[in-house]
Design an enzyme around this catalytic site. Structure first.
Site, PDB file in Angstrom:
ATOM      1  N   THR A  35       0.861  -1.215  -0.060  1.00 26.70           N
ATOM      2  CA  THR A  35      -0.036   0.172   0.028  1.00 26.70           C
ATOM      3  C   THR A  35       0.908   1.280  -0.063  1.00 26.70           C
ATOM      4  O   THR A  35       1.622   1.528   0.867  1.00 26.70           O
ATOM      5  CB  THR A  35      -0.935   0.061   1.380  1.00 26.70           C
ATOM      6  OG1 THR A  35      -0.210   0.076   2.272  1.00 26.70           O
ATOM      7  CG2 THR A  35      -1.978  -1.141   1.266  1.00 26.70           C
TER       8      THR A  35
ATOM      9  N   VAL B 207       0.445   3.724   3.083  1.00 18.22           N
ATOM     10  CA  VAL B 207       1.028   3.394   4.476  1.00 18.22           C
ATOM     11  C   VAL B 207       2.275   2.748   4.413  1.00 18.22           C
ATOM     12  O   VAL B 207       3.329   2.929   4.773  1.00 18.22           O
ATOM     13  CB  VAL B 207      -0.058   2.437   5.287  1.00 18.22           C
ATOM     14  CG1 VAL B 207       0.477   2.180   6.716  1.00 18.22           C
ATOM     15  CG2 VAL B 207      -1.301   3.255   5.234  1.00 18.22           C
ATOM     16  N   CYS B 208       2.335   1.427   3.640  1.00 14.44           N
ATOM     17  CA  CYS B 208       3.556   0.716   3.766  1.00 14.44           C
ATOM     18  C   CYS B 208       4.690   1.294   2.804  1.00 14.44           C
ATOM     19  O   CYS B 208       5.892   1.130   3.268  1.00 14.44           O
ATOM     20  CB  CYS B 208       3.241  -0.534   2.850  1.00 14.44           C
ATOM     21  SG  CYS B 208       1.959  -1.728   3.680  1.00 14.44           S
ATOM     22  N   THR B 209       4.570   2.031   1.751  1.00 16.33           N
ATOM     23  CA  THR B 209       5.479   2.718   1.139  1.00 16.33           C
ATOM     24  C   THR B 209       5.869   4.066   1.536  1.00 16.33           C
ATOM     25  O   THR B 209       7.159   4.162   1.845  1.00 16.33           O
ATOM     26  CB  THR B 209       5.233   2.585  -0.309  1.00 16.33           C
ATOM     27  OG1 THR B 209       4.686   1.457  -0.810  1.00 16.33           O
ATOM     28  CG2 THR B 209       6.253   2.939  -1.246  1.00 16.33           C
TER      29      THR B 209
END
Length: 198
Positions: free
Chosen positions: A114, A117-119
């Site tokens: 995502t 959020v994740c990146t």
């Protein structure tokens, strides 16, 4: 802006949270395209012998395990994956940050499942720490197109270069006529054929 083209000899690849559950939360790009692009990046790293750091977040919960293709293509990286528990910014995890540093590479090609959020947070941290960063936008996504656009814009404004999977692979390949380039071209054509057949 990136000071030099990324190459197999100066780049490390970070694949963040490509987990079976988390992938189901993405709506800005079809799940099949996201998965195919993440797999293509993993194949490119294997062909070119690029160091890859894999990480997952809370595998035992709704996020689930990393997609099985990553274990098949990159068994050593999968076995050494950094399992985070609740740490949103992967670069804020000491083990992950140490693994990235241990590659000795200052150019980071980053894809997270995502982007919103994740990146975004590890990308912002990596830039602050002096890394050159390219974000592979279509090997990730977000729950909405708006969220995806905002996160990509934020990363770009911070100094990241936003790229696509095939563009990144072509940059790393440099020459399709080498043995590695030919193998990469086959992988790219296979991915394109799957995309066009959908």
């Amino acid at each position: 802006m990136t000071k030099e083209l990324f190459s197999a000899s100066n780049t490390a690849m970070l694949l963040i949270d490509h987990q079976v559950g988390t992938m189901g939360w993405v709506r800005s790009i079809p799940a099949s395209q996201l998965k195919r692009n993440a797999v293509l990046l993993a194949k490119a790293a294997k062909i070119l012998n690029i160091p890859v750091i894999l990480t997952s977040s809370m595998e035992e919960y709704a996020q689930g395990p990393l997609i099985s293709e990553l274990a098949e293509i990159l068994p050593e990286a999968h076995a050494a994956r950094i399992k985070r528990f609740g740490i949103v910014d992967a670069m804020g995890d000491q083990n992950f940050a140490a693994a990235v540093k241990a590659t000795g590479r200052k150019n980071l090609l980053i894809a997270g499942v995502t982007n919103d959020v994740c990146t975004v947070f590890p990308v912002l941290t990596a830039i602050q720490q002096g890394y050159e960063v390219q974000v592979v936008a279509d090997a990730g996504g977000s729950p909405t197109k708006f969220a995806d656009d905002v996160s990509l814009r934020r990363m770009e404004q911070a100094g990241a270069v936003v790229t696509s999977t095939i563009q990144a692979v072509a940059e790393l390949a440099r020459n399709w006529t080498t043995p590695e380039g030919g193998e990469l071209m086959g992988a790219v054509i296979g991915a394109l054929q799957e995309l066009l057949s959908e």
